[in-house]
Scaffold this motif. Structure first.
Motif, PDB file in Angstrom:
ATOM      1  N   VAL A 127       0.833  -1.196   0.000  1.00  0.00           N
ATOM      2  CA  VAL A 127       0.000   0.000   0.000  1.00  0.00           C
ATOM      3  C   VAL A 127       0.873   1.255   0.000  1.00  0.00           C
ATOM      4  N   SER A 128       1.917   1.250   0.825  1.00  0.00           N
ATOM      5  CA  SER A 128       2.792   2.421   0.867  1.00  0.00           C
ATOM      6  C   SER A 128       3.512   2.605  -0.461  1.00  0.00           C
ATOM      7  N   ILE A 129       3.919   1.514  -1.098  1.00  0.00           N
ATOM      8  CA  ILE A 129       4.558   1.607  -2.416  1.00  0.00           C
ATOM      9  C   ILE A 129       3.577   2.175  -3.436  1.00  0.00           C
ATOM     10  N   HIS A 130       2.359   1.650  -3.441  1.00  0.00           N
ATOM     11  CA  HIS A 130       1.334   2.114  -4.375  1.00  0.00           C
ATOM     12  C   HIS A 130       1.045   3.590  -4.161  1.00  0.00           C
ATOM     13  N   LEU A 131       0.902   3.979  -2.914  1.00  0.00           N
ATOM     14  CA  LEU A 131       0.592   5.367  -2.586  1.00  0.00           C
ATOM     15  C   LEU A 131       1.738   6.287  -2.981  1.00  0.00           C
ATOM     16  N   ALA A 132       2.966   5.904  -2.660  1.00  0.00           N
ATOM     17  CA  ALA A 132       4.125   6.742  -2.974  1.00  0.00           C
ATOM     18  C   ALA A 132       4.278   6.940  -4.471  1.00  0.00           C
ATOM     19  N   PRO A 138       3.496  14.916  -1.857  1.00  0.00           N
ATOM     20  CA  PRO A 138       4.540  14.081  -1.264  1.00  0.00           C
ATOM     21  C   PRO A 138       3.982  13.093  -0.238  1.00  0.00           C
ATOM     22  N   VAL A 139       4.656  11.945  -0.141  1.00  0.00           N
ATOM     23  CA  VAL A 139       4.257  10.872   0.768  1.00  0.00           C
ATOM     24  C   VAL A 139       5.429  10.528   1.678  1.00  0.00           C
ATOM     25  N   VAL A 140       5.165  10.394   2.977  1.00  0.00           N
ATOM     26  CA  VAL A 140       6.173   9.932   3.924  1.00  0.00           C
ATOM     27  C   VAL A 140       5.790   8.542   4.402  1.00  0.00           C
ATOM     28  N   VAL A 141       6.721   7.606   4.309  1.00  0.00           N
ATOM     29  CA  VAL A 141       6.516   6.251   4.821  1.00  0.00           C
ATOM     30  C   VAL A 141       7.360   6.109   6.084  1.00  0.00           C
ATOM     31  N   VAL A 142       6.689   5.778   7.204  1.00  0.00           N
ATOM     32  CA  VAL A 142       7.338   5.743   8.510  1.00  0.00           C
ATOM     33  C   VAL A 142       7.461   4.302   8.993  1.00  0.00           C
ATOM     34  N   PRO A 143       8.680   3.802   9.224  1.00  0.00           N
ATOM     35  CA  PRO A 143       8.838   2.463   9.784  1.00  0.00           C
ATOM     36  C   PRO A 143       8.280   2.377  11.203  1.00  0.00           C
ATOM     37  N   ALA A 144       7.886   1.185  11.612  1.00  0.00           N
ATOM     38  CA  ALA A 144       7.346   0.992  12.956  1.00  0.00           C
ATOM     39  C   ALA A 144       8.360   1.394  14.013  1.00  0.00           C
ATOM     40  N   VAL A 275      15.324   2.788  -6.852  1.00  0.00           N
ATOM     41  CA  VAL A 275      16.000   3.345  -5.678  1.00  0.00           C
ATOM     42  C   VAL A 275      14.981   3.691  -4.599  1.00  0.00           C
ATOM     43  N   SER A 276      13.896   4.355  -5.004  1.00  0.00           N
ATOM     44  CA  SER A 276      12.855   4.713  -4.041  1.00  0.00           C
ATOM     45  C   SER A 276      12.241   3.463  -3.420  1.00  0.00           C
ATOM     46  N   GLN A 277      11.972   2.456  -4.229  1.00  0.00           N
ATOM     47  CA  GLN A 277      11.390   1.217  -3.708  1.00  0.00           C
ATOM     48  C   GLN A 277      12.318   0.552  -2.703  1.00  0.00           C
ATOM     49  N   HIS A 278      13.596   0.487  -3.034  1.00  0.00           N
ATOM     50  CA  HIS A 278      14.555  -0.148  -2.124  1.00  0.00           C
ATOM     51  C   HIS A 278      14.593   0.582  -0.784  1.00  0.00           C
ATOM     52  N   LEU A 279      14.630   1.893  -0.818  1.00  0.00           N
ATOM     53  CA  LEU A 279      14.693   2.660   0.425  1.00  0.00           C
ATOM     54  C   LEU A 279      13.420   2.497   1.244  1.00  0.00           C
ATOM     55  N   LEU A 280      12.265   2.463   0.571  1.00  0.00           N
ATOM     56  CA  LEU A 280      11.005   2.292   1.292  1.00  0.00           C
ATOM     57  C   LEU A 280      10.917   0.922   1.947  1.00  0.00           C
TER      58      LEU A 280
END
Length: 293
Positions: A127-132, A138-144, A275-280
């Protein structure tokens, strides 16, 4: 349209709780309101039309959704009692619900990197990948378990592409808000076949040409960042190696990592660069993905 709020998606998981608290801090930092979105769906299958569709939540689910949103408001108010907090319970896939909310006066969308994983509550990595990849903002993905920080630098990866230039401007603004340095990372790799083929001459000259282009990208990014604020401390890192790995190496003490949704060499369309996918997928810090329009 005036964009005056931060949107955060929650599902009751640990990851979405971290995203909620992070989003509340970011909304306070930006002087914006917070919209908390919780989406629940029950997919079904229509044998006549051979297609899927979504059923509305049942009564028990509606009560659970209301409780999740009530707790979310309490958590957000613990960050700032004066924070303007709205809630929205929606049906349908979470990614679609957040994309819809992103178009409703949002300046930023925040989501956790993982979710509960239960059928019907699906704020997963996908979901975060799809949204980003598709969000208009801009989208921020936050790890737990990742706290909001205004201590470490903001790190941005650059490659000279239009998406990279957009990322630099957003990263500079985030660094100014936090009053921290901005680290610009420009990496380069020399294709292996160019180094080993017997027909190749001047291999060091070839490597130097790649390094010089990366340096030019870093210098251009530094100038663009400094234009946002004369007092911003900008540090450039020109390194040889895979971009995602080098950004991650520099980002060890970062409070935020910023990347463009795509860079050079990526396919066009509503998709996310490698690159973005790997970092996310592997981030140990919040990752902000920008979009060039």
């Amino acid at each position: 349209m005036t964009r005056n709020r931060v949107v955060v998606g929650i599902d009751g998981s640990t990851s979405s709780r971290s995203a909620l608290v992070w989003a509340a801090h970011e909304a306070r930092l930006r002087g914006l309101g917070l919209l908390v979105v919780h989406s629940r769906f029950r997919p079904s299958y229509d044998v006549v039309f051979a297609g899927g569709f979504y059923l509305p939540p049942i009564a028990d689910e509606e009560d659970e959704m209301a409780e999740i949103l009530r707790v979310a408001v309490e958590l957000a108010r613990e960050v700032d009692a004066q924070l303007e907090v709205e809630v929205s319970a929606r049906t349908g896939p979470p990614a679609a619900s957040l994309l819809e909310a992103a178009g409703e006066r949002a300046e930023l969308v925040v989501v956790g990197s993982r979710g509960l994983g239960a059928f019907g509550s699906l704020f997963l990595g996908s979901v975060s990948i799809h949204l980003a990849a598709r969000s208009p903002v801009p989208v921020v993905v936050v790890p737990a378990e990742t706290p909001f920080s205004t201590v470490g630098p903001v790190v941005v990866g650059v490659d000279g592409s239009p998406h990279s230039r957009t990322a630099v401007v957003e990263a500079a603004r985030e660094a100014v808000r936090r009053q921290v340095p901005l680290d610009v990372v420009a990496s380069y790799t020399v294709p292996a076949d160019l180094l080993v083929t017997p027909l190749t001459t001047g291999r060091e000259e070839l490597r130097e040409a790649f390094r010089a282009q990366a340096q030019e990208n870093a210098d251009e990014a530094a100038r663009a960042a400094s234009a946002e604020d004369d007092d911003l401390l900008v540090r450039t890192h020109v390194v040889e190696g895979p971009p995602a790995e080098e950004i991650a190496r520099v980002a060890d003490p970062a409070s935020l990592v910023v990347v463009g949704s795509r860079g050079h060499g990526e396919l066009t369309g509503p998709m996310l660069g490698s690159v973005s996918q790997h970092l996310l997928r592997h981030a140990r810090w919040p990752v902000l993905v920008t979009h060039e329009h």
